[in-house]
Design an enzyme around this catalytic site. Structure first.
Site, PDB file in Angstrom:
ATOM      1  N   LYS A  53       0.811  -1.234   0.000  1.00  0.00           N
ATOM      2  CA  LYS A  53       0.000   0.000   0.000  1.00  0.00           C
ATOM      3  C   LYS A  53       0.838   1.275   0.000  1.00  0.00           C
ATOM      4  O   LYS A  53       0.359   2.331  -0.405  1.00  0.00           O
ATOM      5  CB  LYS A  53      -0.959  -0.013   1.184  1.00  0.00           C
ATOM      6  CG  LYS A  53      -2.077  -1.045   1.037  1.00  0.00           C
ATOM      7  CD  LYS A  53      -3.391  -0.380   0.816  1.00  0.00           C
ATOM      8  CE  LYS A  53      -4.592  -1.272   0.561  1.00  0.00           C
ATOM      9  NZ  LYS A  53      -4.655  -2.607   1.110  1.00  0.00           N
ATOM     10  N   SER A 306       0.802 -10.047  -0.633  1.00  0.00           N
ATOM     11  CA  SER A 306       0.526  -8.601  -0.654  1.00  0.00           C
ATOM     12  C   SER A 306       0.863  -7.886   0.654  1.00  0.00           C
ATOM     13  O   SER A 306       1.019  -6.666   0.663  1.00  0.00           O
ATOM     14  CB  SER A 306      -0.938  -8.371  -1.014  1.00  0.00           C
ATOM     15  OG  SER A 306      -1.771  -9.173  -0.201  1.00  0.00           O
TER      16      SER A 306
HETATM   17  C1  PLP Z   1      -5.408  -3.604   0.637  1.00  0.00           C
HETATM   18  C2  PLP Z   1      -4.886  -4.990   0.558  1.00  0.00           C
HETATM   19  C3  PLP Z   1      -5.226  -5.878  -0.488  1.00  0.00           C
HETATM   20  C4  PLP Z   1      -6.251  -5.551  -1.555  1.00  0.00           C
HETATM   21  O1  PLP Z   1      -6.024  -4.366  -2.258  1.00  0.00           O
HETATM   22  P1  PLP Z   1      -7.221  -3.672  -3.046  1.00  0.00           P
HETATM   23  O2  PLP Z   1      -6.577  -2.548  -3.767  1.00  0.00           O
HETATM   24  O3  PLP Z   1      -8.213  -3.198  -2.010  1.00  0.00           O
HETATM   25  O4  PLP Z   1      -7.837  -4.692  -3.944  1.00  0.00           O
HETATM   26  C5  PLP Z   1      -4.625  -7.125  -0.525  1.00  0.00           C
HETATM   27  N1  PLP Z   1      -3.739  -7.505   0.411  1.00  0.00           N
HETATM   28  C6  PLP Z   1      -3.377  -6.694   1.429  1.00  0.00           C
HETATM   29  C7  PLP Z   1      -2.389  -7.199   2.417  1.00  0.00           C
HETATM   30  C8  PLP Z   1      -3.931  -5.409   1.540  1.00  0.00           C
HETATM   31  O5  PLP Z   1      -3.565  -4.621   2.571  1.00  0.00           O
END
Ligand code: PLP
Length: 322
Positions: A53, A306
């Site tokens: 993010k 992610s």
């Molecule tokens: C925010 C987030 C997502 C998903 O991202 P989007 O842009 O809302 O689809 C996936 N994994 C993690 C760890 C996140 O913090």
């Protein structure tokens, strides 16, 4: 026309270079043998602030003028996006306010405070918090940084896709955990405009599959109930700006169970020594359950981790729940 293209992602990459980590792409022989795909992990759990993010937050905040930035930055997300915005604002020397739900996680609150942001507590529904953020921005001229539905945020998240292509030019498929679709829309725009043969799949837990349902319906469709262990993607509807990009570029949406997610999280830790939060293990969970079409057997497949923001207490709960 969609709101972002690969050029916007390339511009984002230039802009945020040096402010974020270039995270590694890690091959796992053990998990390749176990699943029958050639498995690679893009390790955004090792990113600054513990998730991807920071890419979108930096790409949104860096181009602000000194005057805009001095009026302050506001966001309404208590999770990884809140931490990323707090970090990116401080990097630029601006003050940030993060609006958290009443009774929100003390661990997350402490970490957002550590990054130098002010905390405000308001209501329990995200709608109430967003309304307050918008009111504050209207009054003070502060800048609102949305968690996904913003072209700069989307382009910033897409830089993950450029790095994957650089490290593994012949990737057959890239799997992405999906919430409001900022991440997958950026990645898909970057990958599909540069290498249309690489498939891009979104993955959601069954109890939070609003994008998959919308994708099949051909229009944004809201869920009225969310139930999943993956707390980073408890989204009831895909974004207004992000969803058309998903419709244009994403090959398909896949679902997994919470059980798959926890099993994936623990296997990634045990075999690869990478710590994913449950949401961060959602993409690999799809490989574990063999959810990809048959033609991807034995092919090079990238699973995006992610994020890795999980406390040891939460991890212990996951181990016990198995
Ligand atoms: C925010 C987030 C997502 C998903 O991202 P989007 O842009 O809302 O689809 C996936 N994994 C993690 C760890 C996140 O913090």
């Amino acid at each position: 026309m969609t709101v972002i293209s690969a050029d916007d992602v390339l511009a984002a990459r230039e802009r945020i270079a040096g402010r974020i980590h270039r995270t590694p792409l890690v091959r796992s022989r053990a998990l390749s043998e176990m699943t029958g795909y050639e498995v690679f992990f893009k390790a955004e759990n090792l990113q600054k602030t513990g998730s991807f993010k920071i890419r979108g937050a930096c790409n949104k905040i860096l181009p602000l003028s000194e005057e805009e930035g001095r009026r302050g930055i506001i966001t309404a997300s208590s999770g990884n996006h809140g931490q990323a915005v707090a970090y990116a604002a401080r990097l630029c020397g601006y003050s940030a306010t993060v609006i958290m739900p009443e009774g929100g996680s003390p661990v997350k609150a402490a970490s957002i405070k550590d990054y130098g942001a002010e905390l405000l507590f308001c209501g329990t529904k995200s709608g109430e918090r967003i309304a307050l953020a918008q009111k504050m921005c209207a009054e003070s001229g502060a800048v609102f940084v949305p968690p996904y539905d913003d072209p700069f945020v989307m382009a910033g998240q897409g830089t993950v896709g450029l790095e994957i292509l650089e490290d593994l030019e012949d990737a057959s498929a890239v799997l992405v955990p999906t919430g409001g679709c900022g991440l997958i829309s950026g990645i898909a725009a970057a990958i599909k405009e540069k290498k249309p043969d690489t498939a891009v799949f979104g993955v959601e837990p069954e109890g939070s599959a609003s994008t998959g349902i919308s994708f099949r319906a051909g229009k944004r469709t809201a869920l009225d109930h969310i139930n999943t262990v993956a707390d980073g993607i408890r989204t009831t509807i895909p974004g207004e700006l992000t969803f058309p990009v998903v419709q244009k570029y994403v090959d398909d949406m896949l679902t997994v169970t919470d059980e798959d997610v926890i099993r994936a999280q623990l296997l990634i830790l045990e075999r690869c020594k990478l710590l994913a939060e449950p949401t961060g293990a959602v993409a690999f969970a799809a490989l574990l359950r063999g959810a990809l079409p048959e033609k991807f057997r034995g092919k090079r497949v990238v699973s995006l981790i992610s994020g890795g923001n999980v406390t040891l207490r939460q991890l212990a709960d996951c181990i016990r729940a198995r």
